[in-house]
Design a protein around this motif. Structure first.
Motif, short mmCIF file in Angstrom:
data_model
loop_
_atom_site.label_atom_id
_atom_site.label_comp_id
_atom_site.label_asym_id
_atom_site.label_seq_id
_atom_site.Cartn_x
_atom_site.Cartn_y
_atom_site.Cartn_z
N PHE A 27 0.83 -1.19 0.00
CA PHE A 27 0.00 0.00 0.00
C PHE A 27 0.87 1.25 0.00
N SER A 28 0.43 2.25 -0.71
CA SER A 28 1.14 3.53 -0.73
C SER A 28 1.07 4.17 0.66
N ALA A 29 1.90 5.16 0.87
CA ALA A 29 1.88 5.88 2.14
C ALA A 29 0.51 6.50 2.40
N ASP A 30 -0.11 7.04 1.36
CA ASP A 30 -1.44 7.64 1.52
C ASP A 30 -2.48 6.59 1.89
N GLU A 31 -2.39 5.41 1.27
CA GLU A 31 -3.32 4.33 1.60
C GLU A 31 -3.12 3.86 3.04
N ARG A 32 -1.85 3.70 3.44
CA ARG A 32 -1.56 3.26 4.81
C ARG A 32 -2.02 4.29 5.83
N LEU A 33 -1.82 5.56 5.52
CA LEU A 33 -2.26 6.63 6.42
C LEU A 33 -3.78 6.61 6.56
N ALA A 34 -4.48 6.45 5.45
CA ALA A 34 -5.95 6.42 5.50
C ALA A 34 -6.45 5.21 6.31
N MET A 35 -5.80 4.07 6.13
CA MET A 35 -6.20 2.88 6.91
C MET A 35 -5.94 3.09 8.39
N MET A 36 -4.81 3.69 8.73
CA MET A 36 -4.49 3.93 10.13
C MET A 36 -5.47 4.93 10.73
N ALA A 37 -5.75 6.01 10.01
CA ALA A 37 -6.68 7.02 10.51
C ALA A 37 -8.05 6.39 10.76
N ASP A 38 -8.48 5.51 9.86
CA ASP A 38 -9.76 4.83 10.03
C ASP A 38 -9.72 3.89 11.24
N ALA A 39 -8.62 3.17 11.41
CA ALA A 39 -8.50 2.20 12.50
C ALA A 39 -8.50 2.87 13.88
N ILE A 40 -7.98 4.08 13.98
CA ILE A 40 -7.90 4.75 15.29
C ILE A 40 -9.03 5.76 15.50
N GLU A 41 -9.92 5.85 14.54
CA GLU A 41 -11.02 6.81 14.65
C GLU A 41 -11.79 6.57 15.96
#
Length: 143
Positions: free
Chosen positions: A20-34
């Motif tokens: 996953f690109s950095a942007d994809e990983r960041l979006a997944m992390m942001a979603d996971a910690i929401e």
């Protein structure tokens, strides 16, 4: 509570082969910690110690899965302290249920159609399956 605020840094990792690109990983992390209070996810590039200094972080939290991780983390902590003498590193040991987990193992299990939802958040499961499906579709179209 150990820390008043936690910033989860998602590194660009330009030299690493990642799914996953950095942007994809960041979006997944942001979603996971929401919804987790005082925890944010940010993307960054360059040295972690330099970024920590930019955001005025005093502590890096790293994870240890096995004894083999210790030597690497110890060397990294020493280098980070060399860059910023005020930066501490705290290593947390994972539970025994998760010592074997790595992104490559998760990818391998998922690529063979086995469930990975007990090891990664639901949003990551969805993105992982979508990515694997698109890769498989791309390779079958070339055949």
């Amino acid at each position: 509570m150990v820390f008043e605020e936690v910033v989860v840094g998602v590194h660009q990792s330009p030299g690493k082969l990642v799914m996953f690109s950095a942007d994809e990983r960041l979006a997944m992390m942001a979603d996971a910690i929401e919804g987790i209070p005082r925890v944010t996810a940010v993307g960054y590039d360059g040295l972690t110690a330099t970024y920590a200094r930019q955001i005025d972080a005093g502590v890096l939290v790293r994870g240890l899965r096995a004894l083999s991780d210790f030597e690497y983390e110890f060397a990294l902590a020493a280098m980070n302290r060399g860059i910023d003498p005020g930066l501490e590193t705290v290593c947390l040991v994972t539970s025994s249920d998760h010592t074997f987990i790595s992104s490559s193992i998760i990818r391998e299990i998922a690529s063979h159609g086995q469930p990975v939802d007990k090891w990664v958040p639901p949003n990551v499961v969805r993105k992982l399956h979508a990515k694997l499906d698109s890769v498989q579709q791309g390779s079958s179209q070339r055949e």
